[in-house]
Design a protein around this motif. Structure first.
Motif, PDB file in Angstrom:
ATOM      1  N   TRP A 160     -34.235 -28.922   7.180  1.00 30.34           N
ATOM      2  CA  TRP A 160     -34.058 -27.569   6.974  1.00 30.34           C
ATOM      3  C   TRP A 160     -35.065 -26.944   6.107  1.00 30.34           C
ATOM      4  O   TRP A 160     -34.863 -27.226   4.823  1.00 30.34           O
ATOM      5  N   ALA A 207     -34.516 -22.692   8.523  1.00 26.48           N
ATOM      6  CA  ALA A 207     -33.043 -22.414   8.742  1.00 26.48           C
ATOM      7  C   ALA A 207     -32.986 -20.914   9.007  1.00 26.48           C
ATOM      8  O   ALA A 207     -33.766 -20.094   8.549  1.00 26.48           O
ATOM      9  N   ASP A 208     -31.920 -20.761   9.671  1.00 24.64           N
ATOM     10  CA  ASP A 208     -31.292 -19.285   9.685  1.00 24.64           C
ATOM     11  C   ASP A 208     -30.987 -18.684   8.333  1.00 24.64           C
ATOM     12  O   ASP A 208     -30.623 -19.274   7.568  1.00 24.64           O
ATOM     13  N   ALA A 210     -29.250 -16.497   7.446  1.00 24.90           N
ATOM     14  CA  ALA A 210     -27.701 -16.580   7.112  1.00 24.90           C
ATOM     15  C   ALA A 210     -27.054 -17.823   6.832  1.00 24.90           C
ATOM     16  O   ALA A 210     -25.891 -17.892   6.369  1.00 24.90           O
ATOM     17  N   ARG A 211     -27.618 -18.892   7.248  1.00 27.21           N
ATOM     18  CA  ARG A 211     -27.279 -20.190   7.125  1.00 27.21           C
ATOM     19  C   ARG A 211     -27.738 -20.797   5.789  1.00 27.21           C
ATOM     20  O   ARG A 211     -26.837 -21.766   5.338  1.00 27.21           O
ATOM     21  N   TRP A 212     -28.714 -20.194   5.354  1.00 28.82           N
ATOM     22  CA  TRP A 212     -29.544 -21.017   4.219  1.00 28.82           C
ATOM     23  C   TRP A 212     -28.604 -21.116   2.958  1.00 28.82           C
ATOM     24  O   TRP A 212     -28.316 -22.466   2.217  1.00 28.82           O
ATOM     25  N   GLY A 214     -25.483 -21.449   2.757  1.00 29.96           N
ATOM     26  CA  GLY A 214     -24.268 -22.529   2.707  1.00 29.96           C
ATOM     27  C   GLY A 214     -25.084 -23.933   2.805  1.00 29.96           C
ATOM     28  O   GLY A 214     -24.348 -24.767   2.426  1.00 29.96           O
ATOM     29  N   LEU A 215     -26.053 -24.049   3.342  1.00 28.93           N
ATOM     30  CA  LEU A 215     -26.907 -25.516   3.571  1.00 28.93           C
ATOM     31  C   LEU A 215     -26.966 -25.974   2.154  1.00 28.93           C
ATOM     32  O   LEU A 215     -26.928 -27.040   1.937  1.00 28.93           O
ATOM     33  N   SER A 218     -23.761 -27.463   0.506  1.00 26.21           N
ATOM     34  CA  SER A 218     -23.043 -28.228   1.592  1.00 26.21           C
ATOM     35  C   SER A 218     -22.614 -29.368   1.066  1.00 26.21           C
ATOM     36  O   SER A 218     -21.937 -30.324   1.510  1.00 26.21           O
ATOM     37  N   ASP A 241     -30.541 -32.747   6.263  1.00 29.80           N
ATOM     38  CA  ASP A 241     -29.160 -32.787   7.069  1.00 29.80           C
ATOM     39  C   ASP A 241     -29.245 -34.088   7.923  1.00 29.80           C
ATOM     40  O   ASP A 241     -29.796 -33.905   9.122  1.00 29.80           O
ATOM     41  N   ARG A 246     -23.471 -36.022   6.110  1.00 28.56           N
ATOM     42  CA  ARG A 246     -22.544 -34.821   6.105  1.00 28.56           C
ATOM     43  C   ARG A 246     -21.012 -34.948   5.733  1.00 28.56           C
ATOM     44  O   ARG A 246     -20.708 -36.027   6.171  1.00 28.56           O
TER      45      ARG A 246
END
Length: 247
Positions: A160, A207-208, A210-212, A214-215, A218, A241, A246
């Protein structure tokens, strides 16, 4: 494009270039050469994915292995020296006769849909082969003719990219290689063998936004750039990822 990383993962502090103890070791670099013919340049995402697979292919090659029986592969010493210092990767471009000369040197050519990337064993930072030192770093600005296809749910390994950073194609290829390498280091032997058997299947996507955040928190490996070129020191560029990583 030279792109050294700090070999850190999520939650680890980045190390400024001026105070990194690894700078005391001899500096090596992993050369990657992407083939860019005037009339048939590869798509950007294809080149990014091919560069990442090229790094993995070299890491998994028996010539880069430290032998358990005390017999090392012919590239093992260079790989160890490279990994003991900063993990530098340099992406240069070639076409025509330049590409043919580069292809004659010891290395591995990895192909994508149309992209071709040749990876070479690490060389001293100031000791490049003459066939490679003449190649240009600039000019690796590539484009995708169409947006990359959305990834299905449960997709395999994905690198990502930070949606907030603007990087040249050469810089991004190096960063994708860093992400693939961190993922490789994080896997056990069974997961490495499975990835190798798949031909190092992977995807590179932005990456979106809005998700970055959190990634990056993680627990997955994160590449933090040392900031020598294009972007600020400590910038998070890639999250690696892999399903086996994960949590």
């Amino acid at each position: 494009m030279t792109s050294p990383d700090t070999r850190t993962e999520t939650g680890s502090p980045s190390t400024a270039p001026e105070d990194d103890p690894r700078d005391e070791a001899p500096q090596f670099v992993l050369p990657l050469v992407v083939r860019i013919e005037k009339d048939a340049p590869p798509a950007r995402t294809d080149a990014l994915e091919t560069a990442a697979r090229a790094v993995l292919t070299l890491l998994a090659d028996e010539r880069a292995a430290t032998g358990g029986d005390g017999v090392d592969g012919e590239w093992a010493r260079a790989v160890r020296d490279w990994q003991d210092a900063r993990i530098r990767k340099v992406v240069r471009r070639a076409r025509g006769a330049e590409w043919r000369k580069a292809s004659a040197l010891p290395g591995i050519t990895v192909t994508g849909e149309r992209a071709e990337v040749r990876v070479f064993p690490p060389v001293p930072l100031d000791g490049w082969p003459k066939e490679l030192v003449k190649l240009q770093v600039s000019g690796t600005d590539l484009a995708d003719p169409e947006p990359p296809a959305p990834l299905p749910a449960g997709a395999g390994p994905v690198l990502w990219l930070n949606p907030e950073l603007e990087m040249s194609a050469g810089k991004t290829m190096a960063q994708a290689g860093h992400g693939a390498q961190l993922a490789w280091w994080g896997l056990d032997e069974a997961a490495r063998r499975a990835w190798l058997a798949s031909g190092f299947a992977l995807s590179v996507r932005t990456a979106d936004p809005a998700r970055w955040a959190g990634l990056t928190t993680s627990g997955l490996p994160v590449v933090r750039d040392a900031g020598f070129t294009e972007i600020a020191p400590g910038s998070c560029t890639v999250v690696a990822d892999h399903p086996a990583l994960r949590v």
